[in-house]
Design an enzyme around this catalytic site. Sequence first.
Site, short mmCIF file in Angstrom:
data_model
loop_
_atom_site.label_atom_id
_atom_site.label_comp_id
_atom_site.label_asym_id
_atom_site.label_seq_id
_atom_site.Cartn_x
_atom_site.Cartn_y
_atom_site.Cartn_z
N CYS A 178 37.99 13.46 32.62
CA CYS A 178 37.73 13.36 31.18
C CYS A 178 38.09 11.96 30.68
O CYS A 178 39.25 11.54 30.82
CB CYS A 178 38.51 14.42 30.42
SG CYS A 178 38.22 14.39 28.65
N ASN A 211 32.06 13.04 36.79
CA ASN A 211 32.41 13.39 35.42
C ASN A 211 31.73 12.36 34.51
O ASN A 211 31.03 11.46 34.99
CB ASN A 211 33.93 13.38 35.24
CG ASN A 211 34.39 14.34 34.16
OD1 ASN A 211 33.82 14.38 33.07
ND2 ASN A 211 35.44 15.10 34.44
N THR A 212 31.94 12.48 33.23
CA THR A 212 31.21 11.63 32.29
C THR A 212 31.67 10.17 32.31
O THR A 212 32.79 9.87 32.70
CB THR A 212 31.33 12.19 30.87
OG1 THR A 212 32.71 12.38 30.56
CG2 THR A 212 30.60 13.51 30.76
N CYS A 272 3.92 -9.59 36.62
CA CYS A 272 4.03 -10.47 37.78
C CYS A 272 3.96 -11.94 37.36
O CYS A 272 4.72 -12.78 37.87
CB CYS A 272 2.92 -10.16 38.78
SG CYS A 272 3.09 -11.02 40.36
N CYS A 326 2.66 -12.26 47.47
CA CYS A 326 3.29 -10.98 47.16
C CYS A 326 4.51 -10.74 48.06
O CYS A 326 4.41 -10.85 49.29
CB CYS A 326 2.29 -9.84 47.33
SG CYS A 326 2.97 -8.21 46.96
N CYS A 373 4.77 -4.43 39.97
CA CYS A 373 3.44 -4.09 39.47
C CYS A 373 3.21 -2.59 39.52
O CYS A 373 2.64 -1.99 38.59
CB CYS A 373 2.37 -4.84 40.26
SG CYS A 373 2.37 -4.50 42.03
N CYS A 431 2.53 -0.14 36.20
CA CYS A 431 1.18 0.43 36.10
C CYS A 431 1.24 1.84 35.50
O CYS A 431 1.97 2.70 35.99
CB CYS A 431 0.52 0.47 37.48
SG CYS A 431 -1.16 1.17 37.43
#
Length: 424
Positions: free
Chosen positions: A137, A202-203, A355, A382, A388, A392
């Site tokens: 907690c 936990n959070t 890109c 690439c 990309c 898309c």
Amino acid sequence: MADLSVEFAGIKSPNPFWLASAPPTDKAYNVERAYEAGWGGVVWKTLGEDPAAVNVSSRYSATYDHNGEVAGFNNIELITDRSLEINLREIEAVKKSWPDRALVVSLMVPCEEEAWKKIVKQVEQTGADGLELNFGCPHGMPERGMGAAVGQVPEYVEMVTRWCKMYSSMPVIVKLTPNITDIRFSAQAAKRGGADAVSLINTINSITGIDLDQMAARPIVDGKSTHGGYCGPAVKPIALNMVSEIARDPETAGLPISGIGGIGNWRDAAEFISLGSGSVQVCTAAMIYGFRIVEEMKSGLSNWMDSKGYEKITDFQGLAIPNTTDWKYLNMNYKVVADIDEDKCIGCGRCYIACEDTSHQAINKTERADGSVAFEVIEDKCVGCNLCQITCPVDQCIKMEQKEADKPYMNWTQDPRNPYKDAS
């Protein structure tokens, strides 16, 4: 039909879907409604010493995605604000009425041996199936030396876990805080203390947003606010990573894990289980959509397992662990290149803009005779970054195709471009 039953740290459950320790498990009424809906187990909201904690109003806030759905949920609620005696009486009654369901009790008391000795013995008398030690907690309770104040100190984790194992014969699950540098240290400490399992995450400490009219963070309590515990879909990637860290660590490998963090459907659950979780705990999704969501979770997981030929949960539990590794062991010779399906392309240009502006200028834009535009990947430029494909909006329009598959595996520790390759 697939068998969804599990046995987690010696605790049997008809399915792996448990409600996490939170407002949905605060009283018998809620828990019985959850069992009626089909949940395999619950972790009763954290019990503490009397007098019970006192909560404030208001308590919750949220962040939203572009569709207006809750992406992240923040709360500043404390542990149960009902007396220990009432909680214990209800736990005993519920377990007697639902003997086939898992009922684990979350606990948080001061970091004193006698306090833990007393409460674990009281819980054991209820007939509950196990204990979950709340060391996570992040708000309110750490200021009193509990919750994350314990979970952030491995020595305390080990010490308190050992006390609980000493004074109780029940399975002990240690709930870990994500508000720490390395989750593995806490998990290792829990194991040294004799923990039967860990649950996480936990959070996360958070402020979800500021009300710019009142100049206060949400939720607002009389013009003031504080940091709270963040959960929901937004924390799932963090939770999956931390689960995998524990599952891959040689010191904690094999330690049962109850996965928590952003689980809202069967696919989320399957992902946690594939990384080693033996059960999964749900909170935010149940609070937003109600207990009946477990019906889709169970049917969805069962149907998927049938389609894959998995007869039981353990058939795919942990299968993703061997495929999760450190960056330095990834194959440097593996290469993918984007490929755009012109038949599916709607010409929006999002891939090109992403890109061109922020990546590697690896997409050509050309105008056709009819005034429409076409996009083509420049293969030599690439790098296979996936941007990309991510941007898309059309499913399967852009795929990443493998290239140079003939090159042998070579990781960074073997790569001649690594200046430290030969360092001992």
